[in-house]
Design an enzyme around this catalytic site. Structure first.
Site: not given
Ligand code: SF4
Length: 346
Positions: A20, A33, A77-78, A116, A134, A188, A198, A204
């Site tokens: 999609w 969705e 399901g559902y 959502y 979510d 994450c 990340c 973070c």
């Molecule tokens: S740095 Fe923070 S946002 Fe990134 S993976 Fe780690 S905990 Fe998750």
């Protein structure tokens, strides 16, 4: 780079090539969705491909009969989700010339579409600056901002909705919202998040405090309750008894082998009461089912009637048919009963 541009740049290189995401057609985004509401991505993908072979347009979905729609959904399901898609497709053909609406309030008013899903469709299909929250978004935001409010207390969710909306960069809702969810799905993760790769680690707080797995914060979890149910495969003259669940009940309209929400020893009493038959059951298999705070073991047995006849309509209002194994594929089953059907046919 800002939080937003780091995330968008990561997404442009790491987004999964989902079907999609090729054209961002509203019908495709809507179906994806709805399928993803209660189901994992890997499970959804083959269903999504098959769905668009069977129902390539909103008109073709509207014009199909419900049995075909439910059969295409079998195993996801559902099932009310499939019924809502079907119902909405008919409504769109009747009232909107078969076009999916772009107005957010109209999207929110569609059957089976909550806050959502409406936010996801409005932002992903139409690039509107509407928020989405979510499980993935909750996890990422709770970690980046080290939010201490338990996420399983309903009123706390509003904090996340407002925060997420405030972060959407102008004109980038489609990619930003998906990027946040994608980061939650791919990097994450709940356990062992890949902070080293990340794009948000410089922003973070949880990472800086070395406490990623302490977030999101939850109030106490409810205990899972173990329960037992029994299904009995009744066979006579090479045909199997199927019953259709009444509409309005959970999984209404789906077919199943006779089933009781009791342990096997008690099910024998029901077999006598509902079908006026007695005898020894032959054990086939246990099937595990999970639903809100319940872990259910469905114990499956076989009972050969050896040509004895059954009373008609033993369960008031439940439609019944006797069918050969080769015809199982014509009947939409719930996932547990689809497993029983496949056990009998393989
Ligand atoms: S740095 Fe923070 S946002 Fe990134 S993976 Fe780690 S905990 Fe998750």
């Amino acid at each position: 780079m800002s939080f937003q541009s780091s995330l968008l740049s990561w997404f442009s290189k790491n987004a999964r090539p989902l079907p999609w995401r090729t054209h961002y057609r509203p019908y495709e985004v809507w179906v994806s969705e709805i399928m993803l509401q209660q189901t994992q991505m890997d499970t959804v993908l083959p269903y999504f491909e098959r769905w668009f072979k069977l129902f390539p347009t909103i008109e073709s979905l509207a014009g199909s009969d419900e049995k075909k729609v439910l059969k295409a959904w079998e195993g996801l399901g559902y099932y009310s989700r499939a019924r809502n898609l079907h119902h909405t497709a008919k409504w769109l053909v009747e009232k909107h010339g078969g076009q999916f609406p772009s107005d957010h309030e109209t999207i929110l008013s569609l059957k089976g579409v909550g806050r959502y899903t409406a936010g996801a469709i409005s932002s992903i299909a139409f690039n509107q600056e509407k928020p989405i929250v979510d499980g993935n978004v909750l996890r990422v935001l709770s970690r980046v901002y080290a939010i201490q409010k338990p996420i399983d207390i309903e009123k706390n969710k509003e904090t996340f909705w407002q925060l997420q909306e405030s972060l959407i960069p102008k004109g980038q809702a489609r990619y930003f919202n998906q990027a946040l969810m994608e980061l939650g799905a791919l990097v994450c993760s709940t356990q062992n998040p890949s902070c080293a790769i990340c794009p948000l680690r410089t922003f973070c707080k949880a990472y800086k405090q070395d406490r990623a797995e302490d977030f999101p914060v939850r109030a106490k979890r409810k205990k899972t309750v173990k329960v037992e149910a029994t299904a009995i495969v009744l066979v006579s003259n090479g045909k199997y008894l199927l019953q259709r669940r009444p509409l309005g009940k959970i999984m209404g309209g789906l077919w199943e082998f006779p089933e009781w929400k009791v342990a096997a020893n008690k099910a024998l009493k029901f077999l006598k009461k509902d079908f006026r038959i007695e005898g020894k059951l032959e054990y086939l298999k246990d099937i595990k089912r999970n639903y809100t705070h319940h872990l259910e073991t469905l114990r499956v047995f076989h009972f050969d009637l050896q040509n004895a006849s059954l009373p008609e309509n033993p369960k008031n209002g439940w439609e019944q048919v006797w069918v050969r194994k080769s015809d199982f594929k014509k009947y939409p089953f719930s996932s547990a009963h689809a497993k029983i059907a496949s056990l009998l046919t393989n």
